[in-house]
Motif scaffolding. Structure first.
Motif, short mmCIF file in Angstrom:
data_model
loop_
_atom_site.label_atom_id
_atom_site.label_comp_id
_atom_site.label_asym_id
_atom_site.label_seq_id
_atom_site.Cartn_x
_atom_site.Cartn_y
_atom_site.Cartn_z
N THR A 174 40.28 31.01 36.12
CA THR A 174 39.53 31.88 35.22
C THR A 174 39.17 33.19 35.90
O THR A 174 39.36 34.27 35.36
N ALA B 128 41.98 35.65 36.17
CA ALA B 128 42.65 36.01 34.92
C ALA B 128 42.94 37.50 34.88
O ALA B 128 43.83 37.95 34.19
N PHE B 129 42.16 38.27 35.63
CA PHE B 129 42.35 39.73 35.62
C PHE B 129 43.37 40.11 36.68
O PHE B 129 43.19 39.81 37.86
N ALA C 177 45.60 46.29 37.60
CA ALA C 177 44.53 47.27 37.74
C ALA C 177 43.15 46.61 37.66
O ALA C 177 42.16 47.17 38.10
N LEU C 178 43.11 45.41 37.04
CA LEU C 178 41.82 44.76 36.84
C LEU C 178 41.48 43.77 37.95
O LEU C 178 40.52 43.02 37.83
N LEU D 198 38.03 43.25 39.16
CA LEU D 198 37.16 42.48 38.28
C LEU D 198 37.24 40.99 38.60
O LEU D 198 36.24 40.28 38.54
N PHE E 186 30.22 36.67 41.25
CA PHE E 186 29.10 36.38 40.36
C PHE E 186 28.94 34.89 40.05
O PHE E 186 27.83 34.41 39.92
N ILE E 187 30.07 34.18 39.86
CA ILE E 187 29.91 32.80 39.39
C ILE E 187 30.04 31.75 40.49
O ILE E 187 29.63 30.63 40.29
N SER F 297 42.53 32.93 30.62
CA SER F 297 43.10 31.93 31.52
C SER F 297 43.47 30.67 30.76
O SER F 297 44.38 29.94 31.14
N PRO G 297 43.58 40.04 29.29
CA PRO G 297 42.43 40.94 29.22
C PRO G 297 42.89 42.40 29.13
O PRO G 297 43.89 42.78 29.72
#
Lengths: 214, 224
Positions: free
Chosen positions: A97, A100-101, A104-105, A108, A115-116, B161, B173
């Motif tokens: 998860t 997933a980016f 360019a991301l 993130l 953060f998680i 995902s 995304p």
């Protein structure tokens, strides 16, 4: 509920600073009240909780912090959601998860991971490090003040419980399109939300800082 | 017991309170003897920092709404949705509940946050129009809900995902997710930079004395 008293007059110098407490949100000055366990002292002006001591809070905090650490570790490794649609199956873990980016991301992805997983875990490790000597009536650990300061600074950036709620929102969004199954990690995260809330209510910052001051 | 009107502040007594551990030191002490954090009676640069973060946050919020948040590929179509576009689409398919959640979390809350932070800063800067208790209430709201806006970014991460069903359907995304995350981070920093003690300084009789402090001198810098 205890509302601490204002120092009525200009105390004659030298002022005993140890007996004073200032509200961090509105700067109101009080003589430090004696607060019983389970009771709370609020600022009379802006209602910020100043002191909220609890008996055995230290032990309970360490227990909860260890629980959350185990939960996050487990939740990171197991798949937490699975999807079935048109005979196809796919499941995702927290690591997938976060990453997933792509392209360019990618930055993130790193932020989400921080953060998680990283920041929540680091914060709890610091908390355990700080509290363990205190509950055993030993002198504070070597870098205890810095560790607790860092743990406090990281507080707003620790977003594991927000992610848990994000799972719920994602499920609602997908429920029309596909069959979604909860993996073990989804339940772990649900428990985590509850524990994080309890942990916050147990923590009396004033008491911890005071016990570190030796 | 309410103690308003005759409140003694640490500053009135020539002392400085620590915002991290609540202990009190005499004025001029650089670091808190209890917890070691830097001591300031009032953060003189508070408003400058608030406006700086606020502006960057707002600048990121605009592309967050213009670029697509999600790209959905199915067998028959490729669809990219902006935040509002996605919500409108859901509503058209009868999913009013989810559409409302998305609109509240990604549009209403961020916009309200920008308005409140600007209102708080303007209240200190130009003199308040709202009682300090109320302003403090809004400050706590912003402090509390600020981080929850990140939920949107997490939902995008989870969806993209999870929905990877090869040709059947896949979600990736969009660029807006990055700008949205940045906007949330910058508004959190703006709220954190706001020294809430300034709210109470402007409340009572010392509005005039507050005008003299350098904290409000940003006016010149900003209007330039």
């Amino acid at each position: 509920m205890t509302t601490p008293q204002m120092p009525t007059q200009q105390p004659s110098p030298p002022i005993d600073l140890d007996r004073l407490i200032a509200c961090p949100n509105c700067d109101a000055l009080y003589t430090t009240p004696t607060v019983e366990s389970q009771d709370k002292a609020y600022c009379g002006r802006c209602h910020t909780v100043l002191i909220a001591p609890r008996r055995k809070a230290g032990k309970q905090l360490i227990a909860l912090a260890l629980t959350v650490l185990i939960l996050i570790t487990a939740a990171t490794l197991f798949p937490f959601l699975a999807i079935d649609a048109g005979g196809m199956h796919h499941d995702a873990s927290i690591l997938q998860t976060a990453f997933a980016f792509e392209g360019a991301l990618l930055g993130l992805s790193v932020a989400v991971m921080m953060f998680i997983v990283v920041i929540p875990m680091l914060r709890l490790i610091l908390l355990i490090y700080v509290l363990t000597p205190i509950i055993r009536d030993r002198p504070p650990a070597r870098w205890a003040k810095r560790a607790f300061g860092l743990s406090e600074a990281l507080n707003p950036w620790s977003m594991a419980e927000i992610f848990a709620l994000g799972c719920a929102v994602a499920l609602v969004k997908l429920s029309d399109l596909a069959q979604v199954q909860y993996g073990p990690a989804a339940w772990l995260f649900a428990i985590l939300v509850v524990i994080v809330v309890v942990t916050d209510s147990l923590m009396c910052r004033y008491s911890i800082w005071k016990s570190l001051d030796q | 017991m309410e103690v308003s009107g005759s409140v003694t502040t640490a500053r009135d007594m020539g002392l400085v309170g620590c915002t991290r551990c609540y202990s009190v030191s005499s004025r001029g002490t650089a670091h808190c003897p209890r917890c070691g954090s830097a001591l300031q009676s009032r953060d003189r640069l508070s408003l400058q920092k608030v406006w700086a973060w606020w502006l960057v946050g707002l600048m990121c919020y605009i592309p967050a709404n213009l670029y697509p948040m999600l790209e959905t590929r199915t067998l028959v179509s490729v669809q990219s949705d902006t935040i509002v576009g996605g919500a409108v689409d859901l509503a058209r398919h009868g999913n009013w509940g989810v559409a409302a959640i998305i609109l509240v979390a990604s549009v209403l809350i961020p916009v309200v946050k920008f308005v409140i932070v600007a209102g708080l800063a303007l209240g200190v800067w130009l003199g308040p129009k709202v009682p300090e208790g109320q302003r403090h209430f809004w400050y706590e709201i912003v402090e509390y809900i600020g981080r929850w806006s990140m939920i949107d970014v997490f939902v995008v991460a989870i969806l993209s995902s999870l929905v990877q069903l090869q040709a059947l359907a896949s979600i990736t995304p969009g660029r807006a997710s990055l700008f949205f995350a940045l906007s949330v981070i910058f508004t959190m920093l703006a709220a954190k930079s706001f020294d809430s003690r300034l709210i109470w300084d402007t409340g009572q009789s010392d509005i005039a004395s507050n005008r003299r402090t350098p904290a409000v001198d940003v006016k010149g810098d900003l209007s330039a």
